[in-house]
Design a protein around this motif. Structure first.
Motif, PDB file in Angstrom:
ATOM      1  N   GLN A 172      49.654 -70.691 -41.038  1.00  0.00           N
ATOM      2  CA  GLN A 172      48.212 -70.286 -41.548  1.00  0.00           C
ATOM      3  C   GLN A 172      48.120 -70.029 -43.004  1.00  0.00           C
ATOM      4  O   GLN A 172      47.123 -70.451 -43.511  1.00  0.00           O
ATOM      5  N   SER A 173      49.177 -69.586 -43.788  1.00  0.00           N
ATOM      6  CA  SER A 173      49.032 -69.279 -45.197  1.00  0.00           C
ATOM      7  C   SER A 173      49.244 -70.522 -46.001  1.00  0.00           C
ATOM      8  O   SER A 173      49.905 -71.304 -45.634  1.00  0.00           O
ATOM      9  N   ARG A 174      48.847 -70.381 -47.310  1.00  0.00           N
ATOM     10  CA  ARG A 174      49.238 -71.242 -48.347  1.00  0.00           C
ATOM     11  C   ARG A 174      50.682 -71.308 -49.077  1.00  0.00           C
ATOM     12  O   ARG A 174      51.420 -70.062 -48.720  1.00  0.00           O
ATOM     13  N   LEU A 175      51.184 -72.394 -49.322  1.00  0.00           N
ATOM     14  CA  LEU A 175      52.587 -72.161 -50.188  1.00  0.00           C
ATOM     15  C   LEU A 175      52.533 -71.924 -51.699  1.00  0.00           C
ATOM     16  O   LEU A 175      51.478 -72.614 -52.388  1.00  0.00           O
ATOM     17  N   ALA A 176      53.380 -71.275 -52.471  1.00  0.00           N
ATOM     18  CA  ALA A 176      53.568 -71.086 -53.586  1.00  0.00           C
ATOM     19  C   ALA A 176      54.681 -71.959 -54.011  1.00  0.00           C
ATOM     20  O   ALA A 176      56.148 -71.947 -53.426  1.00  0.00           O
ATOM     21  N   ILE A 177      54.680 -73.062 -55.033  1.00  0.00           N
ATOM     22  CA  ILE A 177      55.966 -73.967 -55.128  1.00  0.00           C
ATOM     23  C   ILE A 177      56.405 -73.571 -56.471  1.00  0.00           C
ATOM     24  O   ILE A 177      55.781 -73.177 -57.740  1.00  0.00           O
ATOM     25  N   ALA A 196      59.786 -73.945 -51.860  1.00  0.00           N
ATOM     26  CA  ALA A 196      58.322 -73.219 -51.458  1.00  0.00           C
ATOM     27  C   ALA A 196      58.634 -71.924 -50.938  1.00  0.00           C
ATOM     28  O   ALA A 196      59.497 -71.572 -50.163  1.00  0.00           O
ATOM     29  N   HIS A 197      57.650 -71.323 -51.398  1.00  0.00           N
ATOM     30  CA  HIS A 197      57.722 -69.618 -50.876  1.00  0.00           C
ATOM     31  C   HIS A 197      56.141 -69.400 -50.162  1.00  0.00           C
ATOM     32  O   HIS A 197      55.197 -69.660 -50.597  1.00  0.00           O
ATOM     33  N   PHE A 198      56.566 -68.754 -48.985  1.00  0.00           N
ATOM     34  CA  PHE A 198      55.098 -68.521 -47.877  1.00  0.00           C
ATOM     35  C   PHE A 198      55.387 -67.354 -47.213  1.00  0.00           C
ATOM     36  O   PHE A 198      56.624 -67.287 -46.935  1.00  0.00           O
ATOM     37  N   ILE A 199      54.336 -66.788 -46.702  1.00  0.00           N
ATOM     38  CA  ILE A 199      54.468 -65.903 -45.531  1.00  0.00           C
ATOM     39  C   ILE A 199      54.170 -66.514 -44.268  1.00  0.00           C
ATOM     40  O   ILE A 199      53.085 -66.812 -44.090  1.00  0.00           O
ATOM     41  N   ARG A 239      47.745 -80.374 -49.921  1.00  0.00           N
ATOM     42  CA  ARG A 239      46.637 -79.524 -49.519  1.00  0.00           C
ATOM     43  C   ARG A 239      46.870 -78.204 -49.033  1.00  0.00           C
ATOM     44  O   ARG A 239      45.999 -77.401 -48.752  1.00  0.00           O
ATOM     45  N   LYS A 240      47.935 -77.708 -49.133  1.00  0.00           N
ATOM     46  CA  LYS A 240      48.380 -76.361 -48.850  1.00  0.00           C
ATOM     47  C   LYS A 240      48.966 -75.436 -49.921  1.00  0.00           C
ATOM     48  O   LYS A 240      49.770 -74.485 -49.417  1.00  0.00           O
ATOM     49  N   ILE A 241      48.814 -75.665 -50.950  1.00  0.00           N
ATOM     50  CA  ILE A 241      49.377 -75.108 -52.012  1.00  0.00           C
ATOM     51  C   ILE A 241      48.385 -73.910 -52.736  1.00  0.00           C
ATOM     52  O   ILE A 241      47.067 -74.080 -52.882  1.00  0.00           O
ATOM     53  N   SER A 242      49.064 -72.853 -52.995  1.00  0.00           N
ATOM     54  CA  SER A 242      48.078 -71.735 -53.709  1.00  0.00           C
ATOM     55  C   SER A 242      48.341 -72.076 -55.051  1.00  0.00           C
ATOM     56  O   SER A 242      47.102 -71.762 -55.781  1.00  0.00           O
TER      57      SER A 242
END
Length: 251
Positions: A172-177, A196-199, A239-242
């Motif tokens: 559900q969370s967004r990703l940091a690239i 990609a980093h994400f929770i 569309r899922k990038i923070s």
């Protein structure tokens, strides 16, 4: 003259006395092939089941055993070796005696995994010392060539990519690239690593390398942006990038 017609332990087959082969007496199946197959009744039909791959074959009175022998010779004789070994799963405290089956395909996959894990060169499969070492461990293992082991590595990559795609899409969370440029010391060629980093849903930090790709010169901002965009679209992450962190871009 002795009349054997009343003896229940004998059947006549071309003048030769052979033991009855009944489901209640599997030990009396006389062909050596039954060391590798088991008899079973499947939906009222007598079947022979391979002890290794569990494939079913006809085993009626008129079926013979040639097809069973051919299957074993073709599929399992050269690639399988069953024996009792101590299996400790890298745990020296609780070793267990278990049945071991050598499988050539599994051995190739494990070799490919070792090359990935320890950054071994593909040329290791050509080293005489490595081949001798492998032969001493398992004489049935044929060390594959570079192209074959390269194919196994790509299979592992494809499998892991599908797993990561599934994880990212369901998360559900967004990703940091984050991107990093790296230059090889021997060939002076530039490569880009995209991570990609994400929770995840269990609130655990996850990090996945999405791509490690060659970037041709010149390393201008347009070239680097195109390489990054191609990766994001390939992974369906646009569309899922923070946020995105990049190296200093060249003009």
């Amino acid at each position: 003259m002795v009349d054997n017609s009343s003896n229940p332990l004998l059947n006549q087959n071309d003048g030769e006395a052979v033991p009855n082969s009944t489901p209640d007496c599997p030990s009396k199946l006389r062909s050596h092939v039954w060391q590798h197959f088991s008899k079973a009744n499947v939906n009222g039909v007598s079947k022979a089941i391979c002890n290794y791959c569990k494939k079913q074959f006809a085993s009626g009175t008129n079926s013979g055993t040639s097809h069973l022998s051919n299957h074993y010779e073709r599929k399992h004789k050269k690639g399988s070796l069953r024996q009792q070994v101590l299996k400790n799963n890298f745990n020296k405290e609780n070793p267990q005696l278990t049945s071991y089956t050598f499988d050539h395909d599994t051995a190739k996959k494990e070799l490919a995994s070792a090359i990935i894990m320890h950054d071994y060169p593909l040329s290791i499969v050509d080293h005489v010392g490595f081949k001798r070492y492998s032969l001493s461990l398992q004489s049935l293992f044929k060390v594959p060539c570079r192209n074959t082991i390269k194919g196994e590595i790509f299979k592992i990559y494809d499998y892991e990519k599908v797993k990561t795609l599934s994880l990212v899409e369901s998360n559900q969370s967004r990703l940091a690239i984050m991107t990093n440029m790296w230059t090889s010391s021997n060939q002076k060629r530039g490569f880009m690593a995209i991570t990609a980093h994400f929770i995840d849903d269990a609130w655990t930090l996850q990090s996945r390398i999405l791509r490690f790709t060659y970037v041709p010169c010149p390393h201008t901002k347009e070239v680097l942006c195109d390489t990054l965009l191609d990766c994001l679209l390939d992974w369906n992450l646009d569309r899922k990038i923070s946020y995105i962190t990049v190296d200093k871009l060249h003009k």
